[in-house]
Design a protein around this motif. Structure first.
Motif, mmCIF file in Angstrom:
data_model
loop_
_atom_site.group_PDB
_atom_site.id
_atom_site.type_symbol
_atom_site.label_atom_id
_atom_site.label_comp_id
_atom_site.label_asym_id
_atom_site.label_seq_id
_atom_site.Cartn_x
_atom_site.Cartn_y
_atom_site.Cartn_z
ATOM 1 N N ILE A 202 8.767 5.424 47.384
ATOM 2 C CA ILE A 202 8.293 4.803 48.616
ATOM 3 C C ILE A 202 7.758 3.405 48.310
ATOM 4 O O ILE A 202 7.010 3.208 47.349
ATOM 5 N N ASP A 203 8.161 2.451 49.113
ATOM 6 C CA ASP A 203 7.746 1.059 48.928
ATOM 7 C C ASP A 203 6.596 0.655 49.840
ATOM 8 O O ASP A 203 5.738 -0.139 49.450
ATOM 9 N N TYR A 204 6.605 1.188 51.076
ATOM 10 C CA TYR A 204 5.610 0.814 52.078
ATOM 11 C C TYR A 204 5.093 2.076 52.764
ATOM 12 O O TYR A 204 5.826 3.048 52.933
ATOM 13 N N LEU A 205 3.844 2.011 53.185
ATOM 14 C CA LEU A 205 3.251 3.127 53.924
ATOM 15 C C LEU A 205 2.295 2.586 54.976
ATOM 16 O O LEU A 205 1.496 1.675 54.700
ATOM 17 N N ILE A 206 2.382 3.122 56.180
ATOM 18 C CA ILE A 206 1.377 2.857 57.203
ATOM 19 C C ILE A 206 0.676 4.167 57.525
ATOM 20 O O ILE A 206 1.306 5.152 57.898
ATOM 21 N N ASP A 207 -0.631 4.169 57.340
ATOM 22 C CA ASP A 207 -1.478 5.323 57.599
ATOM 23 C C ASP A 207 -2.111 5.117 58.963
ATOM 24 O O ASP A 207 -2.988 4.260 59.136
ATOM 25 N N LEU A 208 -1.658 5.892 59.943
ATOM 26 C CA LEU A 208 -2.049 5.693 61.336
ATOM 27 C C LEU A 208 -3.225 6.595 61.698
ATOM 28 O O LEU A 208 -3.160 7.819 61.554
ATOM 29 N N HIS A 209 -4.282 5.970 62.190
ATOM 30 C CA HIS A 209 -5.513 6.664 62.562
ATOM 31 C C HIS A 209 -5.976 6.195 63.938
ATOM 32 O O HIS A 209 -5.356 5.355 64.574
ATOM 33 N N HIS A 210 -7.097 6.768 64.373
ATOM 34 C CA HIS A 210 -7.797 6.297 65.567
ATOM 35 C C HIS A 210 -9.260 6.083 65.220
ATOM 36 O O HIS A 210 -9.852 6.848 64.462
ATOM 37 N N GLN A 211 -9.831 5.041 65.799
ATOM 38 C CA GLN A 211 -11.254 4.773 65.674
ATOM 39 C C GLN A 211 -11.916 5.043 67.012
ATOM 40 O O GLN A 211 -11.289 5.535 67.951
ATOM 41 N N GLY A 212 -13.201 4.732 67.118
ATOM 42 C CA GLY A 212 -13.910 4.917 68.374
ATOM 43 C C GLY A 212 -13.507 3.903 69.428
ATOM 44 O O GLY A 212 -12.615 3.078 69.231
ATOM 45 N N THR A 213 -14.181 3.940 70.564
ATOM 46 C CA THR A 213 -13.786 3.101 71.698
ATOM 47 C C THR A 213 -14.553 1.792 71.796
ATOM 48 O O THR A 213 -14.178 0.930 72.589
ATOM 49 N N GLN A 214 -15.609 1.638 71.023
ATOM 50 C CA GLN A 214 -16.525 0.532 71.272
ATOM 51 C C GLN A 214 -16.360 -0.672 70.350
ATOM 52 O O GLN A 214 -17.143 -1.616 70.424
ATOM 53 N N SER A 215 -15.359 -0.673 69.475
ATOM 54 C CA SER A 215 -15.151 -1.810 68.575
ATOM 55 C C SER A 215 -14.617 -3.007 69.348
ATOM 56 O O SER A 215 -13.740 -2.859 70.210
ATOM 57 N N ALA A 216 -15.119 -4.191 69.010
ATOM 58 C CA ALA A 216 -14.806 -5.365 69.821
ATOM 59 C C ALA A 216 -14.768 -6.633 68.972
ATOM 60 O O ALA A 216 -15.311 -6.692 67.873
ATOM 61 N N LEU A 217 -14.093 -7.650 69.527
ATOM 62 C CA LEU A 217 -14.112 -9.017 69.019
ATOM 63 C C LEU A 217 -14.543 -9.926 70.157
ATOM 64 O O LEU A 217 -13.962 -9.884 71.250
ATOM 65 N N ASP A 218 -15.556 -10.729 69.925
ATOM 66 C CA ASP A 218 -16.043 -11.652 70.961
ATOM 67 C C ASP A 218 -16.285 -10.929 72.278
ATOM 68 O O ASP A 218 -15.901 -11.403 73.359
ATOM 69 N N LYS A 220 -14.843 -8.447 73.500
ATOM 70 C CA LYS A 220 -13.654 -7.838 74.087
ATOM 71 C C LYS A 220 -13.251 -6.639 73.245
ATOM 72 O O LYS A 220 -13.141 -6.733 72.023
ATOM 73 N N TYR A 221 -13.015 -5.521 73.895
ATOM 74 C CA TYR A 221 -12.630 -4.334 73.163
ATOM 75 C C TYR A 221 -11.275 -4.532 72.491
ATOM 76 O O TYR A 221 -10.341 -5.064 73.093
ATOM 77 N N VAL A 222 -11.186 -4.101 71.249
ATOM 78 C CA VAL A 222 -9.918 -4.220 70.529
ATOM 79 C C VAL A 222 -9.024 -3.042 70.866
ATOM 80 O O VAL A 222 -9.486 -1.973 71.253
ATOM 81 N N SER A 223 -7.708 -3.245 70.700
ATOM 82 C CA SER A 223 -6.766 -2.133 70.835
ATOM 83 C C SER A 223 -6.590 -1.406 69.514
ATOM 84 O O SER A 223 -6.036 -0.313 69.461
ATOM 85 N N GLY A 224 -7.066 -2.013 68.439
ATOM 86 C CA GLY A 224 -6.964 -1.385 67.130
ATOM 87 C C GLY A 224 -7.432 -2.336 66.046
ATOM 88 O O GLY A 224 -7.839 -3.468 66.306
ATOM 89 N N SER A 225 -7.358 -1.862 64.823
ATOM 90 C CA SER A 225 -7.748 -2.681 63.675
ATOM 91 C C SER A 225 -6.875 -2.322 62.488
ATOM 92 O O SER A 225 -6.313 -1.225 62.413
ATOM 93 N N ILE A 226 -6.771 -3.254 61.546
ATOM 94 C CA ILE A 226 -5.896 -3.079 60.394
ATOM 95 C C ILE A 226 -6.612 -3.489 59.125
ATOM 96 O O ILE A 226 -7.549 -4.290 59.160
ATOM 97 N N LEU A 227 -6.141 -2.947 57.991
ATOM 98 C CA LEU A 227 -6.723 -3.314 56.710
ATOM 99 C C LEU A 227 -5.776 -2.919 55.580
ATOM 100 O O LEU A 227 -5.148 -1.859 55.625
#
Length: 359
Positions: A202-218, A220-227
């Protein structure tokens, strides 16, 4: 040492078909600031795909699709078969693995993965699948997804006939198993390692999760986050490839106009999937945390069901864009500079801080 992989040219027609999967109209700001952001709207688990329905769906798709092969890689604590959907047309092609529902209460990524499996079966996608191998683990924690666990679920808040738990039936977080010796891992994690990571290149992997509802930028609620991996023992080249994988996803979601992504504030421990897998196998990994969970003991962590449609589309867009970028080789030249300025998301409410918020 990984053998070299070839990159072939995806046909324009196939690329257009893949792109069409995610072009359905959505309201601007729908994911980031859409309705029910406070988690108080109706939450019914009965509308989510059950384990049995998933198995039936996968078997029907296998019967219809020449390129799809199902494999049972092991069993859960409660004896449920763990399925992998494989599209492997040429072992020499680059391979991407999509992993969903390590946490049983994070199901919309699984719903998107199942829809994507169906789309991969169309004749119009042949030009893409000739150039990339795709492996999908659509529900690693079926016992948690079905609420069939050896601990109380009385404090979980969703309605609909079943609860969905973060942990497996033994009350163990499967995304904290990744630095263990394989022989002592929980059954689900052990099956993933013995029969996927140890078996396939395997060369690449995306591990898909869910976070809570209150994370935001400026505010504004985000639709998701990456790392990407943040463990100090991960090879720098692997980290760079992980950043490229994240760049493909970021540019795809941002271009839609209805998504807003932040940087996930995750740990560096190698017991976490994105770190441990990258360290152990040299696989480029990306964590994708979508907004809102399907069930939880904390009301602010769960998003109302009216948000399901566009969050599933976000999951499909993620899978679609990365498969296409790997198939046509454009992942090698994607602009990763956004990582230098992408801000960390912040929670709007203090009680949501902590491990239960996501990864």
């Amino acid at each position: 040492m990984k053998k070299s992989k070839k990159f072939l040219t995806v046909t324009l027609a196939s690329a257009m078909v893949f792109g069409a999967l995610t072009t359905a109209a959505l309201p601007v700001g729908a994911v980031g600031n859409g309705p029910n952001y406070n988690g108080n709207e109706s939450i019914r688990t009965s509308i989510l795909t059950t384990y049995e329905e998933m198995v039936d769906f996968l078997k029907k798709q296998e019967a219809r699709q020449a390129n799809l092969e199902l494999e049972v890689i092991g069993q859960s604590v409660k004896g449920r078969d763990l399925y992998v959907a494989k599209f492997i047309t040429n072992p020499e092609n680059p391979t991407i693995l999509f992993l969903t529902q390590q946490h049983g209460n994070e199901q919309l990524a699984t719903e998107g993965a199942l829809e994507f499996i169906k789309h991969l079966g169309t004749n119009k996608t042949k030009g893409v699948l000739d150039n990339v191998n795709v492996i999908v683990v659509p529900m690693l924690n079926p016992d948690g997804a079905m609420g069939d666990v050896n601990f109380s679920t009385d404090n979980y808040i969703a309605d609909g006939g079943r609860h969905l738990t973060r942990a497996n039936a033994n009350n163990v977080d499967l995304n904290r198993e990744h630095n263990k010796d394989i022989s002592v891992m929980e059954p689900e994690a052990r099956a993933l390692y013995e029969n996927v990571f140890e078996k396939y290149e395997i060369d690449y992997l995306i591990d898909l999760h869910h976070q809570g509802t209150q994370s935001a930028l400026d505010n504004k609620y985000v639709s998701g986050s990456i790392l990407y991996p943040t463990n100090g023992e991960v090879d720098p080249h692997v980290i760079e490839n992980s950043k490229k994988l994240g760049a493909v996803v970021y540019h795809e979601i941002e271009s839609k106009g209805w998504g807003l992504l932040g940087k996930y504030n995750g740990g560096s421990g190698d017991n976490i999937g994105r770190n441990g897998i990258a360290k152990r196998y040299g696989i480029a990994t990306l964590l994708f945390e979508m907004r809102g969970m399907s069930d939880h003991t904390n009301p602010s962590a769960v998003l109302g069901q009216k948000s399901n449609g566009y969050l599933i589309k976000q999951s499909i867009a993620t899978l679609d864009s990365t498969v296409r970028a790997i198939a046509d080789g454009s992942i090698e030249t994607v602009d990763t500079s956004f990582w230098e300025t992408l801000p960390f998301q912040r929670n709007k409410v203090a009680e949501e801080e902590g491990e239960e918020d996501g990864e």
